[in-house]
Write an enzyme that holds these catalytic residues in place. Structure first.
Site, mmCIF file in Angstrom:
data_model
loop_
_atom_site.group_PDB
_atom_site.id
_atom_site.type_symbol
_atom_site.label_atom_id
_atom_site.label_comp_id
_atom_site.label_asym_id
_atom_site.label_seq_id
_atom_site.Cartn_x
_atom_site.Cartn_y
_atom_site.Cartn_z
ATOM 1 N N GLU A 1 -10.441 -0.049 -13.741
ATOM 2 C CA GLU A 1 -11.142 -0.699 -14.845
ATOM 3 C C GLU A 1 -12.623 -0.892 -14.527
ATOM 4 O O GLU A 1 -13.004 -1.148 -13.392
ATOM 5 C CB GLU A 1 -10.467 -2.036 -15.170
ATOM 6 C CG GLU A 1 -9.070 -1.783 -15.724
ATOM 7 C CD GLU A 1 -8.363 -3.022 -16.268
ATOM 8 O OE1 GLU A 1 -7.673 -2.886 -17.275
ATOM 9 O OE2 GLU A 1 -8.501 -4.108 -15.689
ATOM 10 N N CYS B 1 -19.867 -3.743 -14.216
ATOM 11 C CA CYS B 1 -19.044 -4.155 -13.085
ATOM 12 C C CYS B 1 -18.141 -2.982 -12.715
ATOM 13 O O CYS B 1 -17.301 -2.546 -13.499
ATOM 14 C CB CYS B 1 -18.235 -5.389 -13.504
ATOM 15 S SG CYS B 1 -17.152 -5.991 -12.208
ATOM 16 N N CYS C 1 -6.354 -3.158 -4.124
ATOM 17 C CA CYS C 1 -7.112 -3.801 -3.053
ATOM 18 C C CYS C 1 -6.138 -4.204 -1.951
ATOM 19 O O CYS C 1 -5.006 -4.580 -2.241
ATOM 20 C CB CYS C 1 -7.813 -5.055 -3.601
ATOM 21 S SG CYS C 1 -8.986 -5.788 -2.438
ATOM 22 N N CYS D 1 -6.186 -11.514 -1.878
ATOM 23 C CA CYS D 1 -6.629 -12.897 -2.098
ATOM 24 C C CYS D 1 -5.686 -13.523 -3.123
ATOM 25 O O CYS D 1 -5.352 -12.900 -4.129
ATOM 26 C CB CYS D 1 -8.064 -12.932 -2.601
ATOM 27 S SG CYS D 1 -9.217 -12.204 -1.424
ATOM 28 N N CYS E 1 -6.436 -13.682 -7.006
ATOM 29 C CA CYS E 1 -7.015 -12.497 -7.652
ATOM 30 C C CYS E 1 -5.921 -11.544 -8.120
ATOM 31 O O CYS E 1 -5.037 -11.151 -7.360
ATOM 32 C CB CYS E 1 -7.945 -11.770 -6.679
ATOM 33 S SG CYS E 1 -8.667 -10.268 -7.383
ATOM 34 N N GLY F 1 -11.072 -3.793 -5.911
ATOM 35 C CA GLY F 1 -11.253 -3.272 -4.554
ATOM 36 C C GLY F 1 -12.299 -3.988 -3.731
ATOM 37 O O GLY F 1 -13.038 -4.831 -4.232
ATOM 38 N N GLU F 2 -12.316 -3.651 -2.449
ATOM 39 C CA GLU F 2 -13.297 -4.210 -1.519
ATOM 40 C C GLU F 2 -14.256 -3.073 -1.145
ATOM 41 O O GLU F 2 -13.891 -2.179 -0.372
ATOM 42 C CB GLU F 2 -12.565 -4.768 -0.285
ATOM 43 C CG GLU F 2 -13.443 -5.088 0.903
ATOM 44 C CD GLU F 2 -14.621 -6.018 0.605
ATOM 45 O OE1 GLU F 2 -14.429 -7.075 -0.034
ATOM 46 O OE2 GLU F 2 -15.753 -5.674 1.018
ATOM 47 N N SER G 1 -20.546 -6.757 -3.476
ATOM 48 C CA SER G 1 -19.819 -8.004 -3.251
ATOM 49 C C SER G 1 -18.738 -7.754 -2.210
ATOM 50 O O SER G 1 -18.010 -6.763 -2.271
ATOM 51 C CB SER G 1 -19.189 -8.462 -4.571
ATOM 52 O OG SER G 1 -18.535 -9.701 -4.397
ATOM 53 N N SER H 1 -17.810 -13.403 -1.275
ATOM 54 C CA SER H 1 -16.770 -14.186 -1.934
ATOM 55 C C SER H 1 -16.294 -15.262 -0.972
ATOM 56 O O SER H 1 -15.465 -15.020 -0.110
ATOM 57 C CB SER H 1 -15.611 -13.262 -2.330
ATOM 58 O OG SER H 1 -16.037 -12.398 -3.348
ATOM 59 N N LEU H 2 -16.827 -16.458 -1.148
ATOM 60 C CA LEU H 2 -16.578 -17.545 -0.194
ATOM 61 C C LEU H 2 -15.302 -18.322 -0.546
ATOM 62 O O LEU H 2 -14.349 -18.342 0.198
ATOM 63 C CB LEU H 2 -17.811 -18.454 -0.201
ATOM 64 C CG LEU H 2 -18.055 -19.301 1.015
ATOM 65 C CD1 LEU H 2 -18.109 -18.464 2.275
ATOM 66 C CD2 LEU H 2 -19.372 -20.074 0.847
ATOM 67 N N HIS H 3 -15.347 -19.023 -1.666
ATOM 68 C CA HIS H 3 -14.174 -19.666 -2.276
ATOM 69 C C HIS H 3 -13.586 -20.865 -1.548
ATOM 70 O O HIS H 3 -12.726 -21.548 -2.096
ATOM 71 C CB HIS H 3 -13.057 -18.659 -2.558
ATOM 72 C CG HIS H 3 -13.521 -17.464 -3.331
ATOM 73 N ND1 HIS H 3 -14.288 -17.570 -4.468
ATOM 74 C CD2 HIS H 3 -13.352 -16.135 -3.124
ATOM 75 C CE1 HIS H 3 -14.566 -16.362 -4.926
ATOM 76 N NE2 HIS H 3 -14.015 -15.483 -4.121
ATOM 77 N N ASN I 1 -10.174 -17.509 -13.630
ATOM 78 C CA ASN I 1 -9.601 -16.784 -14.767
ATOM 79 C C ASN I 1 -8.128 -16.518 -14.492
ATOM 80 O O ASN I 1 -7.792 -15.837 -13.532
ATOM 81 C CB ASN I 1 -10.335 -15.454 -14.971
ATOM 82 C CG ASN I 1 -11.789 -15.689 -15.342
ATOM 83 O OD1 ASN I 1 -12.090 -16.409 -16.286
ATOM 84 N ND2 ASN I 1 -12.691 -15.122 -14.564
ATOM 85 N N CYS J 1 -13.740 -11.826 -14.145
ATOM 86 C CA CYS J 1 -13.597 -11.711 -12.687
ATOM 87 C C CYS J 1 -12.146 -11.924 -12.284
ATOM 88 O O CYS J 1 -11.513 -12.889 -12.711
ATOM 89 C CB CYS J 1 -14.389 -12.796 -11.968
ATOM 90 S SG CYS J 1 -16.092 -12.873 -12.397
HETATM 91 N N1 SAH Z 1 -13.545 -7.523 -2.864
HETATM 92 C C1 SAH Z 1 -14.890 -7.852 -3.259
HETATM 93 C C2 SAH Z 1 -15.212 -7.370 -4.656
HETATM 94 C C3 SAH Z 1 -14.449 -8.056 -5.771
HETATM 95 S S1 SAH Z 1 -15.566 -9.078 -6.588
HETATM 96 C C4 SAH Z 1 -15.101 -9.333 -3.079
HETATM 97 O O1 SAH Z 1 -14.142 -10.030 -2.767
HETATM 98 O O2 SAH Z 1 -16.218 -9.805 -3.216
HETATM 99 C C5 SAH Z 1 -14.623 -9.999 -7.688
HETATM 100 C C6 SAH Z 1 -15.046 -11.445 -7.658
HETATM 101 O O3 SAH Z 1 -14.228 -12.194 -8.571
HETATM 102 C C7 SAH Z 1 -14.848 -12.035 -6.303
HETATM 103 O O4 SAH Z 1 -15.779 -13.011 -5.992
HETATM 104 C C8 SAH Z 1 -13.487 -12.627 -6.492
HETATM 105 O O5 SAH Z 1 -13.210 -13.525 -5.495
HETATM 106 C C9 SAH Z 1 -13.587 -13.227 -7.862
HETATM 107 N N2 SAH Z 1 -12.270 -13.481 -8.450
HETATM 108 C C10 SAH Z 1 -11.110 -12.906 -8.096
HETATM 109 N N3 SAH Z 1 -10.099 -13.380 -8.826
HETATM 110 C C11 SAH Z 1 -10.622 -14.264 -9.679
HETATM 111 C C12 SAH Z 1 -10.074 -15.064 -10.723
HETATM 112 N N4 SAH Z 1 -8.780 -15.006 -11.029
HETATM 113 N N5 SAH Z 1 -10.910 -15.850 -11.409
HETATM 114 C C13 SAH Z 1 -12.228 -15.869 -11.130
HETATM 115 N N6 SAH Z 1 -12.799 -15.129 -10.178
HETATM 116 C C14 SAH Z 1 -12.011 -14.343 -9.441
#
Ligand code: SAH
Length: 370
Positions: free
Chosen positions: A100, A113, A120, A124, A127, A174-175, A206, A228-230, A305, A348
């Site tokens: 996508e 995007c 992936c 996570c 995700c 993907g990463e 990212s 992507s810290l989180h 999301n 995202c």
């Molecule tokens: N693998 C890379 C590229 C993916 S970027 C990375 O982790 O950065 C996609 C972004 O959306 C990342 O910051 C991811 O953590 C965030 N994301 C993933 N699932 C999500 C969700 N359900 N709601 C909001 N953001 C999310």
């Protein structure tokens, strides 16, 4: 061309070739190196995929090219558009997988995007892409092919102008840093003046924090970086982003601190998805501020999301405001990312494509969720 023809073709696909690779290709054909520039322009400036239309090449050369090479982008399988203008395309690859790609228009810019892998491996927990499992890396033609396709598509649509896409973020499926070899030629083409000519700061890679490859990326290019810290501590991040067990926060923050050390006007974007009751307390905000104390960072707060069977929920608007305000009080440059395209599952973390999963993760996820 039919799908069977494309799948069995032995022609070399020039779509993912940056200038240097095209030069090598033409050298092998016994042609002058400047042909590379001309063809790069035809493909990416003018969106041409038929060698016969490349009128500044001699007729014999065009015929030779048509015999040995092709310009083939992923094909559209379906398209959807949200009310806010966000568009999502499901693109079919030659092997039957799909990925996508999302276009997000804003008043002063348009962001594409792009996906880097089919599925992936990082898994996570919050995700949706991770839950699909993993099939394979995208080729450079499949990565840049998303931009090639979207530029063409948007310019055909009524009202869109030539420069609808001003920014690219490698934030799709993907990463990207686990597909470094195919990412780099794609970035090269995005930045090249003979192709898309995007400014370095308008192209963002990212990563969830693949530290050794972050060093490689920095040595090779200075496009923008998002991490992507989180989570603000290892205990929580180990759960949300399992890669953290391999590359923990202290090491990750060290890389981020030094990443743009030769240019004090540049920042690493820290992505932080807000999960209700999981990582969104004021205590977490305090920890995050402390973690980022000496890091040149901008914080991007992302309201979660949702996707099918997830246990997570989006934090309330009040909680998001409170978290945001606390970071700002610490002097952190922080903004809340506006949710775009969630009505069409284009936001995202909602990108799923159709992954021929080789990890059986998808199967396990969906059976345990029922
Ligand atoms: N693998 C890379 C590229 C993916 S970027 C990375 O982790 O950065 C996609 C972004 O959306 C990342 O910051 C991811 O953590 C965030 N994301 C993933 N699932 C999500 C969700 N359900 N709601 C909001 N953001 C999310």
């Amino acid at each position: 061309m039919t799908t069977t023809e494309t799948a069995t073709t032995s022609k070399i696909n020039l779509l993912g070739h940056p200038l240097a690779a095209l030069e090598a290709f033409f050298a092998e054909l016994g042609e002058k190196p400047y042909r590379a520039q001309q063809v790069l322009k035809w493909i990416h400036h003018f969106g041409v995929s038929d060698f016969q239309l490349m009128t500044n090449l001699s007729k014999p050369l065009r015929e030779k090219l048509a015999l040995v090479a092709e310009i083939r982008a992923p094909e559209v399988a379906s398209a959807s558009q949200a009310e806010d203008g966000t568009q999502k395309w499901l693109l079919r690859l030659a092997d039957g997988n799909s990925i996508e790609t999302v276009f997000i228009p804003e008043t002063t810019r348009g962001t594409l995007c792009i996906s880097s892998q089919v599925g992936c491996v990082l898994n996570c927990d919050f995700c949706s892409t991770g839950k699909q499992g993993f099939s394979r890396n995208l080729t450079s033609a499949e990565i840049i092919g998303q931009l090639w396709f979207a530029v063409r598509e948007l310019s055909l649509e009524k009202g869109a102008h030539d420069h609808a896409i001003t920014n690219v973020v490698m934030m799709g499926m993907g990463e990207p840093l686990l597909n470094f070899d195919n990412l780099m030629p794609s970035l090269d083409i995005m930045l090249s003046d003979h192709a898309y000519g995007l400014a370095k700061r308008r192209v963002t890679v990212s990563t969830a924090g693949v530290i050794p490859v972050m060093h490689q990326l920095r040595a090779a290019t200075d496009v923008a970086l998002a991490v992507s810290l989180h989570a603000p501590n290892d205990e929580l991040r180990d759960k949300l982003v399992p890669l953290n067990k391999k590359y923990p926060l202290a090491e990750l923050m060290k890389v981020c601190r030094d990443y743009f050390k030769d240019d004090n006007r540049r920042y690493v974007t820290m992505e932080y998805v807000l999960l209700d009751g999981v990582n969104d307390s004021l205590e977490h905000a305090e920890q995050l501020a402390a973690l980022l104390k000496n890091v040149p960072a901008k914080v991007n707060l992302i309201p979660f999301n949702p996707f099918p069977f997830t246990v997570y929920k989006r934090s309330s608007p009040e909680t998001i405001d409170r978290f945001h305000a606390r970071l700002v009080a610490h002097g952190l440059n922080t903004r809340v990312r506006k949710t775009r395209g969630d009505a069409i599952d284009a936001a995202c973390g909602q990108l799923v494509g159709q992954v021929q999963d080789r990890t059986r993760r998808r199967e396990r996820y969906f059976s345990s969720s029922r």
